[in-house]
Design an enzyme around this catalytic site. Structure first.
Site, mmCIF file in Angstrom:
data_model
loop_
_atom_site.group_PDB
_atom_site.id
_atom_site.type_symbol
_atom_site.label_atom_id
_atom_site.label_comp_id
_atom_site.label_asym_id
_atom_site.label_seq_id
_atom_site.Cartn_x
_atom_site.Cartn_y
_atom_site.Cartn_z
ATOM 1 N N CYS A 90 0.862 -1.179 0.000
ATOM 2 C CA CYS A 90 0.000 0.000 0.000
ATOM 3 C C CYS A 90 0.897 1.227 0.000
ATOM 4 O O CYS A 90 1.672 1.432 0.938
ATOM 5 C CB CYS A 90 -0.911 -0.003 1.222
ATOM 6 S SG CYS A 90 -2.063 1.393 1.281
ATOM 7 N N HIS A 223 -8.420 -3.613 -7.643
ATOM 8 C CA HIS A 223 -8.706 -2.189 -7.740
ATOM 9 C C HIS A 223 -9.115 -1.810 -9.165
ATOM 10 O O HIS A 223 -8.639 -2.396 -10.134
ATOM 11 C CB HIS A 223 -7.474 -1.357 -7.370
ATOM 12 C CG HIS A 223 -7.002 -1.530 -5.960
ATOM 13 N ND1 HIS A 223 -6.481 -2.715 -5.476
ATOM 14 C CD2 HIS A 223 -6.947 -0.642 -4.923
ATOM 15 C CE1 HIS A 223 -6.134 -2.552 -4.204
ATOM 16 N NE2 HIS A 223 -6.406 -1.307 -3.854
ATOM 17 N N CYS A 253 -3.158 7.402 -4.669
ATOM 18 C CA CYS A 253 -2.948 5.950 -4.568
ATOM 19 C C CYS A 253 -1.537 5.579 -5.038
ATOM 20 O O CYS A 253 -1.205 5.720 -6.210
ATOM 21 C CB CYS A 253 -3.999 5.181 -5.359
ATOM 22 S SG CYS A 253 -3.889 3.374 -5.119
#
Length: 334
Positions: A90, A223, A253
């Site tokens: 992430c 995603h 992101c």
């Protein structure tokens, strides 16, 4: 189960939340963070649900848990948790986690300004800029990113047939560029993008398979990355990343930026040395760059860096007590 208490620091990275669990995380088995991620998902996913879902969290909630590194040359190991699951990597979470960890003294890097971080997806190198007690920016050099598939078609209720590319930047992303049935994210509201993305992701995964060639535990398109016109003309591109069941990333992101850079690189639209300034749905920005050109199982690939900032905004002691609270493990309305 006895009452479990988790001591957290809450922050946001360019608008998207990061809840770092500094105490209370479970002891995990495994020789690396990929194996420990599997152990967590098998036995401790209730922690993720309790801390990320309502009523203790919300639809966009994202977090992390710190662990000791497995290689003594490294500084820290991190497990990522959010409403969508326990992620291999992430980017916004890394920026927030490192900001919190440095400002709160939770880690002591062997080299000031540099952090070697073990993630389930692999080793991530990090540089941070600090002024006094504050971390002003964090730049992570991510795992290799690559374009997996091009011009896949899938049905999207409300829009019709869409053509997507799927790229890997730490997670697999289906990238929806502007096309006949999609005019650009600026023409739709977030509710529409979320509803469409949920069904589009389901249809893509039903039709196609995505497995990382070096780590089969990383699989599936998790995603959807919607693209559109930039707000600031000095930016390179803009996106709205869908994750979980009803979330749009408020930051640009990090792994999504990595995936989109990999797509552009494979198509000759981005070269080493170029700055890739990526905007989020709210206009916040990450700066991406190609740090290394390489291949992944014969596919052109590159190692991207992503730079952004985060801010701490509070402390939180949260408990999960199944004897007292019928919603101890959280819930989602959808």
């Amino acid at each position: 189960m006895p009452k479990s208490v988790f001591h957290c620091v809450d922050a946001h990275t360019c608008g998207n939340p990061v809840r770092l669990v500094k105490a209370g995380g479970p002891v995990l088995q495994g020789a690396n963070m990929s194996e420990k991620r599997q152990h967590f998902m098998q036995e401790y996913d209730w922690i993720r649900q309790g801390l990320m879902f309502e009523p203790r969290g919300h639809d966009m909630m994202s977090g992390s848990i710190l662990y000791a590194p497995h290689d003594p040359a490294n500084d820290v190991a991190v497990l990522f948790i959010e409403t969508s699951g326990c992620l291999p990597m992430c980017g916004h979470g890394t920026i927030g986690t490192i900001t919190i960890a440095i400002e709160e003294g939770l880690i002591q890097p062997k080299t000031p300004g540099i952090v070697r971080m073990e993630a389930p997806a692999g080793l991530v190198m990090i540089e941070y800029k600090q002024e006094g007690s504050k971390v002003k920016s964090v730049k992570l050099t991510n795992v290799p990113a690559f374009l997996h598939s091009t011009e896949l078609t899938a049905q999207c209720p409300g829009l019709g047939e869409l053509v997507v590319d799927v790229a890997y930047g730490g997670n697999f992303y289906a990238i929806v560029d502007v096309q006949k049935n999609f005019k650009g994210l600026e023409h739709y509201n977030a509710d529409q993008l979320i509803a469409w993305a949920r069904e589009l992701r389901k249809n893509i995964n039903a039709q196609y398979e995505f497995v990382h060639p070096d780590n089969p535990t990383i699989h599936g398109c998790s995603h959807i990355l919607w693209t559109g016109a930039v707000i600031d003309k000095t930016s390179t591109a803009r996106n709205a990343v869908f994750y979980g069941d009803k979330a749009i990333d408020r930051s640009p992101c990090g792994t999504g930026t990595s995936a989109r850079m990999a797509q552009w690189y494979a198509k000759g639209l981005l070269k080493k040395g170029d700055a890739f300034i990526h905007e989020s749905i709210i206009g916040s920005k990450f700066i991406g760059r190609i740090e290394e050109e390489l291949t992944v199982h014969g596919k052109p690939a590159m190692r991207p860096s992503i730079e952004g900032w985060a801010r701490i905004y509070g402390y939180n002691s949260i408990w999960i007590d199944t004897d007292d609270d019928p919603y101890a493990y959280g819930f989602q309305v959808i």
